[in-house]
Design a protein around this motif. Structure first.
Motif, PDB file in Angstrom:
ATOM      1  N   PRO A  46       0.806  -1.230   0.000  1.00  0.00           N
ATOM      2  CA  PRO A  46       0.000   0.000   0.000  1.00  0.00           C
ATOM      3  C   PRO A  46       0.833   1.272   0.000  1.00  0.00           C
ATOM      4  N   PHE A  47       1.991   1.217   0.681  1.00  0.00           N
ATOM      5  CA  PHE A  47       2.862   2.385   0.739  1.00  0.00           C
ATOM      6  C   PHE A  47       3.324   2.773  -0.673  1.00  0.00           C
ATOM      7  N   SER A 106       0.319   3.873  -2.908  1.00  0.00           N
ATOM      8  CA  SER A 106      -0.217   5.218  -2.707  1.00  0.00           C
ATOM      9  C   SER A 106       0.706   6.263  -3.341  1.00  0.00           C
ATOM     10  N   LEU A 160      -0.312   6.110  -6.918  1.00  0.00           N
ATOM     11  CA  LEU A 160      -1.628   6.731  -7.109  1.00  0.00           C
ATOM     12  C   LEU A 160      -1.555   8.254  -7.074  1.00  0.00           C
ATOM     13  N   GLN A 169      -2.096  13.472  12.659  1.00  0.00           N
ATOM     14  CA  GLN A 169      -3.174  12.594  12.209  1.00  0.00           C
ATOM     15  C   GLN A 169      -4.485  12.825  12.941  1.00  0.00           C
ATOM     16  N   PHE A 217     -12.866   9.589   0.477  1.00  0.00           N
ATOM     17  CA  PHE A 217     -14.004   8.715   0.772  1.00  0.00           C
ATOM     18  C   PHE A 217     -15.362   9.385   0.619  1.00  0.00           C
ATOM     19  N   ALA A 253      -1.887  13.074   0.984  1.00  0.00           N
ATOM     20  CA  ALA A 253      -1.313  12.219   2.015  1.00  0.00           C
ATOM     21  C   ALA A 253       0.209  12.205   1.903  1.00  0.00           C
ATOM     22  N   ASN A 301      -0.548   6.334   9.399  1.00  0.00           N
ATOM     23  CA  ASN A 301      -1.483   5.454   8.680  1.00  0.00           C
ATOM     24  C   ASN A 301      -2.079   6.107   7.441  1.00  0.00           C
ATOM     25  N   VAL A 302      -2.078   7.446   7.455  1.00  0.00           N
ATOM     26  CA  VAL A 302      -2.699   8.171   6.349  1.00  0.00           C
ATOM     27  C   VAL A 302      -2.159   7.703   5.003  1.00  0.00           C
ATOM     28  N   VAL A 303      -0.859   7.396   4.954  1.00  0.00           N
ATOM     29  CA  VAL A 303      -0.229   7.076   3.682  1.00  0.00           C
ATOM     30  C   VAL A 303      -0.721   5.755   3.106  1.00  0.00           C
ATOM     31  N   THR A 304      -1.024   4.792   3.982  1.00  0.00           N
ATOM     32  CA  THR A 304      -1.391   3.473   3.475  1.00  0.00           C
ATOM     33  C   THR A 304      -2.906   3.271   3.405  1.00  0.00           C
ATOM     34  N   ARG A 305      -3.659   4.204   3.937  1.00  0.00           N
ATOM     35  CA  ARG A 305      -5.095   3.968   4.099  1.00  0.00           C
ATOM     36  C   ARG A 305      -5.847   3.778   2.778  1.00  0.00           C
ATOM     37  N   ILE A 306      -5.527   4.606   1.779  1.00  0.00           N
ATOM     38  CA  ILE A 306      -6.286   4.546   0.524  1.00  0.00           C
ATOM     39  C   ILE A 306      -6.051   3.222  -0.215  1.00  0.00           C
ATOM     40  N   PRO A 307      -4.780   2.807  -0.443  1.00  0.00           N
ATOM     41  CA  PRO A 307      -4.588   1.496  -1.077  1.00  0.00           C
ATOM     42  C   PRO A 307      -5.157   0.344  -0.245  1.00  0.00           C
ATOM     43  N   GLN A 308      -5.095   0.446   1.077  1.00  0.00           N
ATOM     44  CA  GLN A 308      -5.713  -0.606   1.908  1.00  0.00           C
ATOM     45  C   GLN A 308      -7.200  -0.695   1.614  1.00  0.00           C
ATOM     46  N   TYR A 309      -7.838   0.456   1.515  1.00  0.00           N
ATOM     47  CA  TYR A 309      -9.267   0.485   1.204  1.00  0.00           C
ATOM     48  C   TYR A 309      -9.526  -0.178  -0.147  1.00  0.00           C
ATOM     49  N   LEU A 310      -8.694   0.144  -1.141  1.00  0.00           N
ATOM     50  CA  LEU A 310      -8.877  -0.439  -2.467  1.00  0.00           C
ATOM     51  C   LEU A 310      -8.678  -1.949  -2.425  1.00  0.00           C
ATOM     52  N   PHE A 341      -9.198  -3.974   0.179  1.00  0.00           N
ATOM     53  CA  PHE A 341     -10.341  -4.607   0.836  1.00  0.00           C
ATOM     54  C   PHE A 341     -11.577  -4.559  -0.060  1.00  0.00           C
ATOM     55  N   ILE A 386     -14.830   4.375   7.567  1.00  0.00           N
ATOM     56  CA  ILE A 386     -14.459   4.115   6.186  1.00  0.00           C
ATOM     57  C   ILE A 386     -15.057   2.795   5.692  1.00  0.00           C
TER      58      ILE A 386
END
Lengths: 294, 301
Positions: free
Chosen positions: A27-28, A31, A34, A223, A252, A264, B142-151, B153, B239
């Protein structure tokens, strides 16, 4: 444990490695990718180069506002919270009776502080006719417009964080209690006053803990979401519209996944730079006395 | 000779005087400290005390009476608030919270214990790098990984289920806990484990029968922190959960602020009190685990 295969340990940390790859590392990287795309969930990500970043830094006034509010919030909250936590820990560390009672009482807000229920409570006690204004008028003061005035709203959110100084205080207190008492005795024989003892003995010895608290509190403060989201919804006039709120709404609510990733990453870059400055400067001010491990 | 004696007595008198003065200073200083601590403590805790009182007040009294004791105590806030304006009661939301917390906490405890054991007791290729990533994750927002994690899931079809809230924790996803357990394990001597190995136990048996019991206090801390953090978590459910029948308390509270008619303040306050009760109860029953947990995790970091 000699006879074991050198890969046995890997079996135990395997869940961590899998989790690290799936939920953090991939994910890192994703993102970061992205953040260079135009991606709104309707169609696959389209490479757009630096477009998101150009938009952010040249045209997006919401971003500029949100960024300055966030920096103000972090630079206000973190030092105030650390100083207050250290001050209370210092007072507590004095052979007082009931030390455990006070420590517990001060720690309670840290346990509850992140919850929505406490954010609700904040809304009520800082309302125009709320508890705080009732107290101020009872002492003959003028009621304050805590949330309605853009100049005050961010400070009211800051107070919610300050109220949760307990966790930092517990860490400071543990560090103060571990200081060798003979050092104080030696200082007293040399005729050092309280202030000198604090500045030249206590402070240097707890710098590792100050450093730890500083980094952790900073990463947390960047955060902050629940407080402003529930209490002020980012208002008034976006005066409490912290970056996490902006990212949340872009990602979202509007499903601008590419743009939200870019925000982000800007935030991440700022945190990284500040962390690196802290680590780099720590060589000059953090003092590791008991470091026998190395 | 006589002169010498006088000198000594004066010195003794002097030291006695400074001693008495010191004692008096100490008493004053203590009094100041107590007054300060009690004052700050009262200011900090009074909002919570007021909240409890206010939840039993009538709506017209909430913004009129700064005191704790309601003039006409009523349970209406609790009765109406519990019912909510949705088809569900707060019983559903409490149950959902429990359903999120239980698997998440169990998964955290098991995975973190195993991983901490691996890090603290074994040498293996890549250990230093992996340990460095553990510290890095601790600092990674966590902000950095949140969007791809959402995608991720979403692609797995896990949206609007509890899986995104459970699964990352079952992979030792909370670096703070792993770190805390490693610190704790490093401080425990290995004699018992070595004795067990000599007696023919394998490493898994050693972990389960020897290490876990010794690790128990730290594991309890981990479970308690995870319980409270999950209880407080708002962004995760916000989310991932979209149907009201899956909402935990944090989301339900936000929902009741948005949907409760204006001026029905006591309902929201009453449900806020109930939302705080589990965390407060757990904290007061087991406070030493919280304090010890945060001190080991923090100080040695």
């Amino acid at each position: 444990m000699g006879g074991d295969s050198k890969y046995l340990g890997l079996a135990y940390v395997a869940p961590y490695i899998a989790g690290l790859l799936i939920f953090t590392a991939v994910p890192f990287v994703a993102s970061f990718y992205l953040s260079f795309t135009d991606y709104s969930l309707m169609r696959p990500p389209q490479w757009s180069g630096l477009e998101n970043y150009t938009e952010l830094f040249t045209r997006d006034r919401t971003f500029r506002k949100s960024l300055s509010v966030t920096l103000l919030y972090v630079f206000m909250t973190v030092p105030l919270k650390l100083i207050f936590a250290l001050f209370i820990a210092y007072i507590l560390n004095y052979r007082l009776k009931f030390i455990n009672f006070f420590r517990t009482a001060y720690y309670v807000p840290s346990i509850l502080g992140g919850s929505i229920a406490v954010a609700v409570l904040w809304r009520y006690i800082f309302a125009d006719a709320g508890l705080v204004n009732m107290a101020i008028t009872a002492f003959g003061g003028e009621p304050v417009n805590w949330f309605g005035d853009p100049g005050n709203a961010l400070f009211t959110i800051t107070l919610l964080r300050l109220w949760q100084f307990g966790s930092a205080m517990v860490i400071f207190l543990a560090a103060l209690q571990s200081i060798d008492k003979t050092l104080y005795e030696a200082a007293a024989i040399d005729g050092a006053g309280k202030w000198h003892t604090f500045v030249y003995i206590t402070l240097p010895l707890i710098t590792p803990v100050i450093f730890f608290n500083l980094i952790m509190q900073m990463v947390q403060a960047f955060q902050e979401f629940n407080g402003p989201y529930v209490i002020t919804e980012g208002g008034p006039l976006k005066s409490t519209y912290l970056l996490p709120l902006y990212i949340y709404e872009e990602a979202f609510k509007k499903f601008h996944m590419g743009y939200a990733s870019a925000i982000a990453w800007v935030m991440f870059a700022i945190i990284m730079v500040l962390t690196l400055i802290a680590f780099w400067s720590s060589r000059h001010w953090v003092y590791y006395a008991g470091d026998k491990r190395s | 000779m006589a002169e010498e004696i006088t000198v000594r007595t004066t010195a003794e008198l002097d030291s006695a005087r400074t001693l008495a003065e010191g004692r008096r200073m100490h008493a004053i200083s203590s009094a100041v400290r107590y007054a300060l601590l009690a004052g700050v403590g009262f200011l900090m805790l009074y909002p919570l005390i007021w909240l409890i009182g206010a939840s039993f007040k009538t709506n017209s009294e909430i913004f009129a009476n700064p005191g704790f004791i309601p003039s006409e105590p009523t349970l209406n806030g609790y009765i109406d608030g519990w019912r909510t304006s949705t088809p569900y009661t707060f019983a559903t939301f409490f149950w959902n919270t429990f359903l999120i917390i239980l698997p998440k906490t169990i998964g955290t405890a098991i995975s973190c214990a195993a991983v901490a054991y691996g890090f603290a007791r074994f040498e293996f290729p890549g250990k230093r790098i992996l340990f460095a990533t553990l510290i890095a994750t601790l600092l990674l927002p966590n902000v950095v990984t949140r969007i791809p994690q959402y995608l991720l899931f979403r692609d797995l079809g896990w949206l609007d289920s509890f899986l995104p809230l459970w699964v990352p924790s079952a992979f030792a996803g909370d670096a703070f806990f792993v770190f805390m357990l490693i610190q704790f394990l490093r401080a425990i001597p290995r004699d018992m484990e070595e004795a067990a190995r000599v007696d023919g136990a394998n490493t898994l048996q050693t972990l389960i029968y020897i290490v876990v019991p010794m690790l128990a206090p730290a594991l309890i801390s981990v479970c308690l922190f995870q319980f409270i953090w999950t209880m407080n978590d708002f962004l995760g459910p916000l989310i991932y959960l979209s149907s009201v029948d899956k909402y935990p308390i944090s989301l339900a509270l936000k929902l009741s602020i948005d949907t409760t008619e204006a001026f029905q303040w006591n309902r929201i306050l009453a449900m806020s009190v109930l939302a705080l009760v589990p965390a407060l109860t757990v904290f007061f029953l087991a406070q030493k685990y919280f304090i010890e947990g945060i001190s080991t995790g923090g100080v040695k970091g």
